[in-house]
Design an enzyme around this catalytic site. Structure first.
Site, PDB file in Angstrom:
ATOM      1  CG  ASN A 268      44.179  33.578  36.149  1.00 50.47           C
ATOM      2  OD1 ASN A 268      45.062  32.909  36.734  1.00 50.47           O
ATOM      3  ND2 ASN A 268      44.493  34.819  35.930  1.00 50.47           N
TER       4      ASN A 268
ATOM      5  CG  ASN B 267      34.595  37.919  32.061  1.00 49.50           C
ATOM      6  OD1 ASN B 267      33.621  37.675  31.727  1.00 49.50           O
ATOM      7  ND2 ASN B 267      36.051  37.849  31.815  1.00 49.50           N
TER       8      ASN B 267
ATOM      9  CG  HIS C  20      39.923  32.920  24.944  1.00 56.13           C
ATOM     10  ND1 HIS C  20      39.738  34.520  25.374  1.00 56.13           N
ATOM     11  CD2 HIS C  20      40.064  32.448  26.143  1.00 56.13           C
ATOM     12  CE1 HIS C  20      39.700  34.650  26.605  1.00 56.13           C
ATOM     13  NE2 HIS C  20      39.890  33.569  27.183  1.00 56.13           N
TER      14      HIS C  20
ATOM     15  CG  HIS D  25      37.918  29.889  39.096  1.00 55.94           C
ATOM     16  ND1 HIS D  25      38.403  30.836  40.033  1.00 55.94           N
ATOM     17  CD2 HIS D  25      37.464  30.785  38.018  1.00 55.94           C
ATOM     18  CE1 HIS D  25      38.586  32.049  39.416  1.00 55.94           C
ATOM     19  NE2 HIS D  25      38.022  31.942  38.428  1.00 55.94           N
TER      20      HIS D  25
ATOM     21  CG  ASP E  48      36.431  29.616  34.358  1.00 55.09           C
ATOM     22  OD1 ASP E  48      35.839  30.798  33.766  1.00 55.09           O
ATOM     23  OD2 ASP E  48      37.532  29.852  34.763  1.00 55.09           O
TER      24      ASP E  48
HETATM   25  O1  DOR Z   1      40.849  31.517  32.664  1.00 52.33           O
HETATM   26  C1  DOR Z   1      40.186  32.221  32.888  1.00 52.33           C
HETATM   27  N1  DOR Z   1      39.539  32.921  31.912  1.00 52.33           N
HETATM   28  N2  DOR Z   1      39.892  32.685  33.948  1.00 52.33           N
HETATM   29  C2  DOR Z   1      39.110  33.578  34.422  1.00 52.33           C
HETATM   30  O2  DOR Z   1      39.041  33.962  35.317  1.00 52.33           O
HETATM   31  C3  DOR Z   1      38.646  34.473  33.081  1.00 52.33           C
HETATM   32  C4  DOR Z   1      38.219  33.605  31.929  1.00 52.33           C
HETATM   33  C5  DOR Z   1      37.960  34.389  30.691  1.00 52.33           C
HETATM   34  O3  DOR Z   1      36.991  35.372  30.721  1.00 52.33           O
HETATM   35  O4  DOR Z   1      38.742  33.979  29.589  1.00 52.33           O
END
Ligand code: DOR
Length: 428
Positions: free
Chosen positions: A278, A95, A309, A232, A305
C-alpha cells in the site's frame, strides 16, 4: 567504539562530485581524504578498489516494528538490514503498537536506536493512536529531536485537522509527511484498480484515492505555507501534481519506493501476497512516470517503505494478508540496476537529498571530507548478485525480489566511525 579505518583505492562520489581518494576515519570522524594516504598505526584497512565511496544512505521510510511487533522486526534486526543495504540512518515509522504518539514512546525507540548498527531517527504520529481525530503533543516529541511526523499506514482524512497540524508543525519547525490515501475511495481495494484487478477478480483502489489527497495537501501547503513531504508516491497523476506544485514554488518534497519503479500490478496475477503493498503496485504508465519523476527531480528521494511481515501473515489469502514488502537490503541495487541513471544521481536520491528532508544533514549525507562525521558506504557498482531471502538480516522474508539478479552491491558500511558491514557481512 569508534575505530581507526583506512578505505583504500576507491572513488568518492558525493554532493561535490567524484574523485579518486583514500579516506581515513578515526574517532567517528573522517580525518583525511586524499591520494595514497599513510595509514595511522593500528588502522584497519578496508579495500575499496573499483568501488564508489559515498556518504551512507538515508532511508526516510522504515518500519522497524518495535515496540509491539517484534515477531516481524526489531530495531536491532532492521538496523542490521539497513547497514547491509548501505544505510547509515533510517527514519523509523510510528505505526508501532503502541503508536509513537507521545514523548515516552519516542524516548523508548530512541533508546533502542542508540544500541543499533545505524542511526535511528524516530518519526512521530500526527494524531493520537494514528486515529485521525486528535493531534499528538508534537512539541514534546519535537523537543526530543523528532523532525518528521506522519500517520503513515493511513492518511489524515480530515482536511481541517490536517490544516491545524500543518500550522502547529510549521510553528515548531518540523515537517509533516503524508500517506496519501482517501479512505472512502480506497475502501475495500486490495490492489490497483485497473485491467488486472478486473481480470483477477480482486477489488481495486483507484489511482485517484492517492491523487485526491496529494492535491488536497498541496492546497493546504499553499494555505498554510507549511512544508509537506509526500510518502511513497505511486501514480503518474501524483507525480504531475508534485511537479506543478514545485513549479509554483510550494515547499513540497516527495519520495518513491523501489517497488513502484520496478514492479507493476501484473505481478499480482500470481495471487502471491508478497506483491500486496500500500499504495498498491500500479500500471506500466505509472511506473514510467515515477522513473521520470526520479530522473527530473520532481521526486526528491527513494525511500524503501521497508515493511516486514512474518510468514504466517504473508501466507494468508491475498485479501487477508497485510500490505508491505522488505526494502532495505535491495533498494540501492534496484536503483542502480533499473533506473538507468548515473551513480551520482542515484546517490543523491538515496543519500544527501533524503538526509536533508529527514533533518539529518548535520551527520548524514554530507560530503566525504575531513572533519565530517564518518557515515559512509562503499559500493561495488559492477558486482552481480541474486536476491536470496534466506540470507537477509531482516527478521522477515517478504521480499518480492527473491531470485532476481541485480547489479551493484554494498561492500562496506561505516556508521558513526564503526565498520558495521565489512565485505558484505554484518559485524553488529
Ligand atoms: O504496504 C504498506 N505497509 N504500506 C503502508 O503504508 C504501511 C506498511 C506497513 O506498516 O506494513
Amino acid at each position: 567504539m569508534a575505530e581507526t579505518l583506512v578505505l583504500r583505492g576507491g572513488r568518492i562520489v558525493d554532493v561535490n562530485g567524484t574523485r579518486p581518494a583514500d579516506v581515513i576515519v578515526a574517532g567517528g570522524i573522517v580525518t583525511a581524504v586524499g591520494a595514497d594516504l599513510e595509514a595511522p598505526a593500528g588502522a584497519t584497512a578496508l579495500d575499496a578498489t573499483g568501488c564508489v565511496v559515498a556518504p551512507g544512505l538515508v532511508d526516510l521510510h522504515t518500519h522497524l516494528r518495535e515496540p509491539g511487533r517484534e515477531e516481524a522486526e526489531t530495531v536491532e534486526t532492521g538496523a542490521r538490514a539497513a547497514a547491509l543495504g548501505g544505510y547509515t540512518a533510517v527514519v523509523a515509522m510510528p505505526n508501532t503498537e503502541p503508536a509513537v504518539d507521545s514523548a515516552a514512546v519516542v524516548a523508548q525507540v530512541q533508546d533502542l536506536g542508540r544500541r543499533a548498527a545505524v542511526e535511528v531517527a524516530v518519526a512521530g504520529a500526527i494524531t493520537v493512536g494514528r486515529r485521525g481525530e486528535r493531534l499528538t503533543p508534537m512539541a514534546e516529541m519535537a523537543a526530543l529531536g523528532v523532525h518528521l511526523f506522519t500517520d503513515d499506514g493511513a492518511g489524515v482524512q480530515d482536511a481541517g485537522l490536517m490544516r491545524r497540524a500543518l500550522e502547529y508543525a510549521s510553528g515548531l519547525g518540523v515537517v509533516l509527511a503524508q500517506h496519501c490515501e482517501d479512505n472512502a475511495l480506497a475502501a475495500g481495494g486490495q490492489m490497483h484498480e485497473g485491467a488486472w484487478a478486473s481480470r483477477l477478480g480482486i477489488p481495486g483502489q483507484p489511482a485517484e484515492a492517492e491523487e485526491l489527497m496529494v492535491a488536497r495537501d498541496i492546497a493546504l501547503c499553499r494555505l498554510t505555507g507549511a512544508p509537506v513531504h509526500f510518502l511513497h508516491l505511486s501514480t503518474a497523476g501524483s507525480v504531475a501534481l508534485v511537479r506543478a506544485a514545485k513549479a509554483a514554488g510550494l515547499p513540497v518534497t516527495a519520495e518513491a519506493a523501489p517497488h513502484h519503479f520496478t514492479l507493476t500490478d501484473e505481478s499480482v496475477a500470481s495471487y502471491d501476497p508478497v506483491f500486496k503493498v500500500n499504495p498498491p503496485l500500479r500500471g506500466a504508465t505509472d511506473v514510467e512516470a515515477v522513473r521520470a519523476g526520479l530522473a527530473d527531480g520532481t521526486l526528491d528521494a527513494i525511500a524503501t517503505d521497508h515493511a516486514p511481515h512474518p510468514p504466517e501473515a504473508k501466507e494468508l489469502p491475498f485479501d487477508q494478508a497485510p500490505p508491505g514488502m522488505l526494502g532495505l537490503e535491495t533498494a540501492l541495487a534496484l536503483a542502480l540496476s533499473e533506473l538507468a541513471l548515473p551513480v551520482e544521481a542515484v546517490l543523491a536520491l538515496l543519500s544527501w537529498r533524503p538526509a536533508r528532508i529527514a533533518g539529518l544533514g548535520a551527520t548524514q549525507g554530507g560530503p566525504v571530507a575531513a572533519g565530517r562525521p564518518a557515515n559512509l558506504c562503499v559500493i561495488d557498482p559492477e558486482a552481480r548478485w541474486v536476491v536470496d531471502p534466506a540470507r537477509m538480516a531482516s527478521r522477515s522474508r517478504n521480499t518480492p525480489y527473491a531470485g532476481r539478479e541485480l547489479t551493484g552491491r554494498v561492500r562496506h558500511t561505516v556508521a558513526a566511525g564503526v565498520a558495521v558491514v565489512v565485505d558484505g557481512e554484518a559485524r553488529r
